[in-house]
Design an enzyme around this catalytic site. Sequence first.
Site, short mmCIF file in Angstrom:
data_model
loop_
_atom_site.label_atom_id
_atom_site.label_comp_id
_atom_site.label_asym_id
_atom_site.label_seq_id
_atom_site.Cartn_x
_atom_site.Cartn_y
_atom_site.Cartn_z
N GLU A 1 22.89 -39.04 16.17
CA GLU A 1 22.88 -39.45 14.60
C GLU A 1 22.12 -40.75 14.37
O GLU A 1 21.37 -41.03 13.45
CB GLU A 1 24.38 -39.40 14.05
N THR B 1 18.29 -38.95 5.65
CA THR B 1 19.31 -39.73 5.44
C THR B 1 18.99 -41.24 5.68
O THR B 1 19.46 -41.91 5.14
CB THR B 1 20.38 -39.50 6.75
#
Length: 319
Positions: free
Chosen positions: A139, A191
């Site tokens: 991530e 993101t």
Amino acid sequence: MQTNLNIQPLFDTEIEVLCPATVANLVCGFDILGMALQDPSDRIRMRLSKEPGIRIQHTDEYKLPTEPAQNVAGAALLDLLQAIPEPVGIEISITKEIKPGSGLGSSAASAAGAVVGANYLLGKPFSDEDLVRFAMAGEKVASGVKHADNITPCILGGVTLIRSIFPLDIIGLSAPPLQVTVVHPQIEVRTSDARQILRKEVLLKDAIRQWGNIAGLVAGFLKEDYELIGRSLEDVIIEPVRSILIPGFDEVKQRSKAAGALGGGISGSGPSIFMLSKEAATANSIAEIMKQVYTQLGIESKVYVTSINSKGCEVRITG
Ligand SMILES: Nc1ncnc2c1ncn2[C@@H]1O[C@H](COP(=O)(O)OP(=O)(O)OP(=O)(O)O)[C@@H](O)[C@H]1O
Ligand SMILES: N[C@@H](CCO)C(=O)O
């Protein structure tokens, strides 16, 4: 490196890991709440090799990087391999159905699936918490920061609360049966971009309202109180900023609620939007509304009518 690990590598086994899409944030719980979905899912085929190193292939059209440090699956595996004493190699082939930049946990599915698969092939030396920690390295590659709100439900299934990531404190939440309708307008929101536009400071009055909603949502899941879940699906901090990036957002939300949705909002960092409902018929009506909104806007969209996945990543032996 952990020295007391019981590693029993399965060199002659090939596996496939089914890695579910996830909805992070669940509207008010930015970076702390998430749930796994039955549909869509990615698939990862994996095997160990005696030749050290990570070799990544993609069998889809997304042209994602294959250099391990730049691929979220590779970054997560590099972290995992550092924790074992004996060098091994990993060969991995990723087939994505969850489009990158969709807000449906595409990056988490690859990072989580890769470490779940590697753990299986190594004889399961690591705990679920260890796997969440390794997958967060993926991530970080995707969004610039470690967060576990997609990773955790992807690995464990169900609805999860991350009370803290340092130290890691995961709480699995029960939830009543819920229908989930998701629309993915075919635009990409990274993101990393969707995080950069957020305000760094929050007004106390907004924080108080958000705390009330998060507590209400968690209580609503545990008490199986659909009305409380619906009232608590409100975000006064992130959604007003991010929804500007998503054409049709207000119309989808307003019309879905009028059609009986309990509530919903941006899935992860967007552009996907999800709505929760109690009945399958309502979930199907919401799907029609979502399709109409994007057809009228001239934007292609993909709609899923699905439910909560309680299992998380699943491993199947293929050879
Ligand atoms: N195996 C992979 N799968 C998906 N994305 C990857 C992978 N490897 C690298 N990436 C990069 O990660 C980014 C996609 O992650 P991002 O977090 O932006 O989308 P997402 O996971 O769909 O969103 P969200 O986390 O909001 O659900 C892209 O820049 C993509 O190139
Ligand atoms: N909590 C994260 C999820 C997306 O990866 C965010 O909203 O930025």
